[in-house]
Design a protein around this motif. Structure first.
Motif, PDB file in Angstrom:
ATOM      1  N   GLU A 178       8.118  -3.319  -6.271  1.00 12.12           N
ATOM      2  CA  GLU A 178       6.993  -2.462  -5.899  1.00 12.12           C
ATOM      3  C   GLU A 178       5.900  -3.257  -5.201  1.00 12.12           C
ATOM      4  OE1 GLU A 178       3.501   0.284  -7.985  1.00 12.12           O
ATOM      5  OE2 GLU A 178       5.347  -0.148  -9.091  1.00 12.12           O
ATOM      6  N   ALA A 179       5.637  -4.467  -5.676  1.00 17.27           N
ATOM      7  CA  ALA A 179       4.593  -5.283  -5.042  1.00 17.27           C
ATOM      8  C   ALA A 179       4.947  -5.589  -3.596  1.00 17.27           C
ATOM      9  CB  ALA A 179       4.390  -6.575  -5.824  1.00 17.27           C
ATOM     10  N   THR A 180       6.238  -5.836  -3.330  1.00 14.27           N
ATOM     11  CA  THR A 180       6.683  -6.114  -1.963  1.00 14.27           C
ATOM     12  C   THR A 180       6.511  -4.886  -1.084  1.00 14.27           C
ATOM     13  OG1 THR A 180       8.287  -7.752  -2.753  1.00 14.27           O
ATOM     14  CG2 THR A 180       8.637  -6.853  -0.547  1.00 14.27           C
ATOM     15  N   VAL A 181       6.930  -3.741  -1.607  1.00 17.27           N
ATOM     16  CA  VAL A 181       6.802  -2.499  -0.837  1.00 17.27           C
ATOM     17  C   VAL A 181       5.341  -2.240  -0.474  1.00 17.27           C
ATOM     18  CG1 VAL A 181       7.053   0.006  -0.935  1.00 17.27           C
ATOM     19  CG2 VAL A 181       8.884  -1.462  -1.793  1.00 17.27           C
ATOM     20  N   GLN A 182       4.455  -2.343  -1.451  1.00 19.78           N
ATOM     21  CA  GLN A 182       3.044  -2.083  -1.184  1.00 19.78           C
ATOM     22  C   GLN A 182       2.472  -3.089  -0.201  1.00 19.78           C
ATOM     23  OE1 GLN A 182       0.440  -1.203  -4.362  1.00 19.78           O
ATOM     24  NE2 GLN A 182       1.878   0.064  -5.490  1.00 19.78           N
ATOM     25  N   ARG A 183       2.784  -4.361  -0.408  1.00 20.49           N
ATOM     26  CA  ARG A 183       2.227  -5.397   0.459  1.00 20.49           C
ATOM     27  C   ARG A 183       2.708  -5.217   1.902  1.00 20.49           C
ATOM     28  NH1 ARG A 183       3.375  -9.122  -2.608  1.00 20.49           N
ATOM     29  NH2 ARG A 183       5.394  -9.746  -1.744  1.00 20.49           N
ATOM     30  N   VAL A 184       3.991  -4.915   2.080  1.00 22.87           N
ATOM     31  CA  VAL A 184       4.545  -4.777   3.424  1.00 22.87           C
ATOM     32  C   VAL A 184       3.968  -3.547   4.129  1.00 22.87           C
ATOM     33  CG1 VAL A 184       6.645  -4.272   4.723  1.00 22.87           C
ATOM     34  CG2 VAL A 184       6.672  -6.031   2.965  1.00 22.87           C
ATOM     35  N   LEU A 185       3.928  -2.414   3.438  1.00 20.31           N
ATOM     36  CA  LEU A 185       3.454  -1.187   4.073  1.00 20.31           C
ATOM     37  C   LEU A 185       1.954  -1.219   4.338  1.00 20.31           C
ATOM     38  CD1 LEU A 185       5.538   1.581   2.260  1.00 20.31           C
ATOM     39  CD2 LEU A 185       6.064   0.259   4.317  1.00 20.31           C
ATOM     40  N   GLN A 186       1.224  -1.993   3.562  1.00 21.38           N
ATOM     41  CA  GLN A 186      -0.219  -2.106   3.788  1.00 21.38           C
ATOM     42  C   GLN A 186      -0.561  -3.064   4.923  1.00 21.38           C
ATOM     43  OE1 GLN A 186      -1.584  -3.290  -0.086  1.00 21.38           O
ATOM     44  NE2 GLN A 186      -1.492  -1.216  -0.933  1.00 21.38           N
ATOM     45  N   ARG A 187       0.380  -3.954   5.265  1.00 20.17           N
ATOM     46  CA  ARG A 187       0.087  -4.964   6.287  1.00 20.17           C
ATOM     47  C   ARG A 187       0.814  -4.748   7.601  1.00 20.17           C
ATOM     48  NH1 ARG A 187       1.427 -10.554   3.751  1.00 20.17           N
ATOM     49  NH2 ARG A 187       0.725 -11.205   5.824  1.00 20.17           N
ATOM     50  N   THR A 188       1.807  -3.869   7.615  1.00 14.40           N
ATOM     51  CA  THR A 188       2.546  -3.619   8.849  1.00 14.40           C
ATOM     52  C   THR A 188       1.633  -2.998   9.903  1.00 14.40           C
ATOM     53  OG1 THR A 188       4.631  -3.313   7.659  1.00 14.40           O
ATOM     54  CG2 THR A 188       4.497  -2.365   9.850  1.00 14.40           C
ATOM     55  N   ASP A 189       1.797  -3.427  11.144  1.00 18.62           N
ATOM     56  CA  ASP A 189       1.012  -2.893  12.252  1.00 18.62           C
ATOM     57  C   ASP A 189       1.324  -1.401  12.409  1.00 18.62           C
ATOM     58  OD1 ASP A 189       0.004  -2.106  14.741  1.00 18.62           O
ATOM     59  OD2 ASP A 189       0.307  -4.081  15.623  1.00 18.62           O
ATOM     60  N   GLY A 190       0.354  -0.557  12.043  1.00 18.03           N
ATOM     61  CA  GLY A 190       0.583   0.883  12.072  1.00 18.03           C
ATOM     62  C   GLY A 190       0.861   1.414  13.458  1.00 18.03           C
ATOM     63  N   ASP A 191       0.144   0.904  14.473  1.00 19.30           N
ATOM     64  CA  ASP A 191       0.362   1.377  15.840  1.00 19.30           C
ATOM     65  C   ASP A 191       1.753   0.992  16.337  1.00 19.30           C
ATOM     66  OD1 ASP A 191      -2.132   2.529  15.931  1.00 19.30           O
ATOM     67  OD2 ASP A 191      -3.090   0.782  16.855  1.00 19.30           O
ATOM     68  N   ALA A 192       2.213  -0.223  15.989  1.00 19.12           N
ATOM     69  CA  ALA A 192       3.554  -0.650  16.402  1.00 19.12           C
ATOM     70  C   ALA A 192       4.622   0.199  15.719  1.00 19.12           C
ATOM     71  CB  ALA A 192       3.758  -2.132  16.070  1.00 19.12           C
ATOM     72  N   LEU A 193       4.411   0.519  14.449  1.00 15.88           N
ATOM     73  CA  LEU A 193       5.365   1.363  13.732  1.00 15.88           C
ATOM     74  C   LEU A 193       5.382   2.771  14.312  1.00 15.88           C
ATOM     75  CD1 LEU A 193       7.349   1.838  11.445  1.00 15.88           C
ATOM     76  CD2 LEU A 193       5.417   2.173   9.895  1.00 15.88           C
ATOM     77  N   ASP A 194       4.200   3.320  14.594  1.00 17.32           N
ATOM     78  CA  ASP A 194       4.142   4.636  15.216  1.00 17.32           C
ATOM     79  C   ASP A 194       4.852   4.637  16.568  1.00 17.32           C
ATOM     80  OD1 ASP A 194       2.766   6.010  13.227  1.00 17.32           O
ATOM     81  OD2 ASP A 194       0.812   5.363  13.970  1.00 17.32           O
ATOM     82  N   ALA A 195       4.671   3.559  17.328  1.00 13.02           N
ATOM     83  CA  ALA A 195       5.307   3.465  18.647  1.00 13.02           C
ATOM     84  C   ALA A 195       6.822   3.414  18.519  1.00 13.02           C
ATOM     85  CB  ALA A 195       4.794   2.233  19.388  1.00 13.02           C
ATOM     86  N   ALA A 196       7.331   2.696  17.523  1.00 11.91           N
ATOM     87  CA  ALA A 196       8.774   2.588  17.328  1.00 11.91           C
ATOM     88  C   ALA A 196       9.376   3.945  16.959  1.00 11.91           C
ATOM     89  CB  ALA A 196       9.078   1.556  16.247  1.00 11.91           C
ATOM     90  N   ILE A 197       8.749   4.634  16.018  1.00 16.80           N
ATOM     91  CA  ILE A 197       9.257   5.942  15.607  1.00 16.80           C
ATOM     92  C   ILE A 197       9.110   6.948  16.744  1.00 16.80           C
ATOM     93  CG2 ILE A 197       8.944   7.844  13.976  1.00 16.80           C
ATOM     94  CD1 ILE A 197       8.016   5.778  11.921  1.00 16.80           C
ATOM     95  N   GLY A 198       7.975   6.879  17.462  1.00 17.94           N
ATOM     96  CA  GLY A 198       7.773   7.789  18.583  1.00 17.94           C
ATOM     97  C   GLY A 198       8.801   7.588  19.686  1.00 17.94           C
ATOM     98  N   ALA A 199       9.173   6.327  19.954  1.00 20.01           N
ATOM     99  CA  ALA A 199      10.178   6.043  20.984  1.00 20.01           C
ATOM    100  C   ALA A 199      11.530   6.616  20.586  1.00 20.01           C
ATOM    101  CB  ALA A 199      10.281   4.533  21.202  1.00 20.01           C
ATOM    102  N   TRP A 200      11.863   6.492  19.293  1.00 14.98           N
ATOM    103  CA  TRP A 200      13.131   7.058  18.809  1.00 14.98           C
ATOM    104  C   TRP A 200      13.132   8.576  18.937  1.00 14.98           C
ATOM    105  CZ3 TRP A 200      13.993   9.774  13.978  1.00 14.98           C
ATOM    106  CH2 TRP A 200      15.341  10.037  13.720  1.00 14.98           C
TER     107      TRP A 200
END
Length: 358
Positions: free
Chosen positions: A102-124
């Motif tokens: 759980e600590a890994t999940v929270q840490r990763v999702l809180q630090r991932t570049d939100g705009d880059a993630l949105d761009a990746a999902i949007g491109a798909w």
């Protein structure tokens, strides 16, 4: 929270796992798109690939997880074959792949570049939208923003997410607006990565900016339909003063839904030298609403300008695209609030409030 037999995971997993079986000419699958998101962690000590954590989070949200803790709990109960298909690493042959803590999940999702993630999902999603939408008519894209009301940051600001929705209801782009400005500054970077050639972009009065119009027509080879209100007082007065009484009615529609009966009347006029870049047509939309319960009647006049000439789009087509723009409230905002209970989310740390429903 293991996935039940009614869970949408089987279909969702098929889209996630298809990245390994695509032909070179096929568009990338979701796993391949997620692999382009930069990992915010140091290389030393990583136990789980970023794409694995992101894919698990996506599946958990599809299965009903509504918090970071719930995402971690769902991942902990996921079957081994699912973990393998999503990119989990088998470290011990006898135990199979392990889910991130759980600590890994929270840490990763809180630090991932939100705009880059949105761009990746949007491109798909854009790849899928092109594959399933016949190019018989012009594509349409509606731009509007939504505030995540429950996600109040430490400084008192709320997360605001402008998004671009295709005609089929898919979010092709999303980007968080800086709390110190507003969504006007996000318009250009939101749409810059998209291929908009020939697309009709619709937006409300907030985005009816001259710079936006020039960007769409001159840089992106697109068209626009813009609502004009009091934030452009001179242009609004000019549109209001046009001789609408002398212009014939060109389109009329009626719809009854959500407790109201609405009649829409549309008139269009080709107007030269409008004080707005590339605008060639003006519209007046008169909406008469009657509350079916109380009988109360309201009348509203809305003015619209577009870069589409009369031979490119008639009154009925432009009116349909304006209604599509207003539909973003039901197709996107309502779904996120009701299905994903986004406004009830209290997630506020790092970038977690942006890309992930609560």
């Amino acid at each position: 929270m293991p996935a039940r037999s009614s869970s949408p995971i089987p279909a969702g997993l098929g889209h996630l796992a298809d990245a390994t079986s695509l032909l070179p000419a096929d568009p990338p699958g979701l796993l391949a798109r997620l692999a382009a998101v930069p990992d915010p962690r140091r290389a030393c000590g990583r136990r789980h690939p970023l794409v694995f954590v992101l894919a698990l989070a996506a599946c958990a949200v599809l299965a009903g997880a509504r918090s970071l803790t719930a995402i971690a709990e769902w991942a902990a109960n996921a079957p081994p074959d699912l973990l393998i298909r999503l990119g989990g690493t088998v470290r011990e042959p006898d135990t199979g792949p392990a889910a991130p803590a759980e600590a890994t999940v929270q840490r990763v999702l809180q630090r991932t570049d939100g705009d880059a993630l949105d761009a990746a999902i949007g491109a798909w999603l854009a790849d899928r939208d092109r594959a399933r939408t016949p190019q018989v008519t012009r594509s349409v894209l509606a731009v509007d923003g939504k505030t995540v009301r429950g996600a109040v940051r430490a400084d008192g600001t709320r997360v605001h997410l402008p998004a671009a929705m295709s005609g089929s209801g898919l979010v092709l782009a999303q980007r968080e607006a800086d709390a110190k400005t507003n969504e006007i500054t996000v318009f250009r970077p939101l749409l810059a990565p998209l291929d908009l050639a020939g697309t009709v972009v619709t937006f409300d009065a907030l985005h009816s900016q001259t710079a936006h119009a020039r960007f769409l027509v001159e840089d992106k080879n697109a068209h626009y339909i813009a609502l004009i209100k009091g934030n452009h007082p001179t242009l609004h007065r000019l549109l209001k003063a046009l001789p609408w009484r002398e212009i014939p009615l060109l389109d009329k529609t009626r719809a009854t839904a959500h407790g109201r009966d609405e009649i829409r009347r549309v008139k269009t006029a080709t107007v030269a030298n409008l004080p707005f870049p590339h605008a060639v047509q003006a519209l007046q939309v008169v909406r008469r609403r009657r509350n079916t319960t109380t009988g109360k009647v309201s009348l509203e006049r809305v003015y619209v300008i577009t870069s589409l000439a009369a031979e490119q789009a008639n009154a009925a087509e432009i009116a349909r695209r304006v209604r599509h723009h207003w539909g973003i409230e039901n197709k996107i905002h309502h779904v996120r609030d009701v299905t994903y209970t986004e406004d009830a989310s209290r997630v506020r740390t790092g970038t977690a409030p942006g890309p992930w429903p609560p």
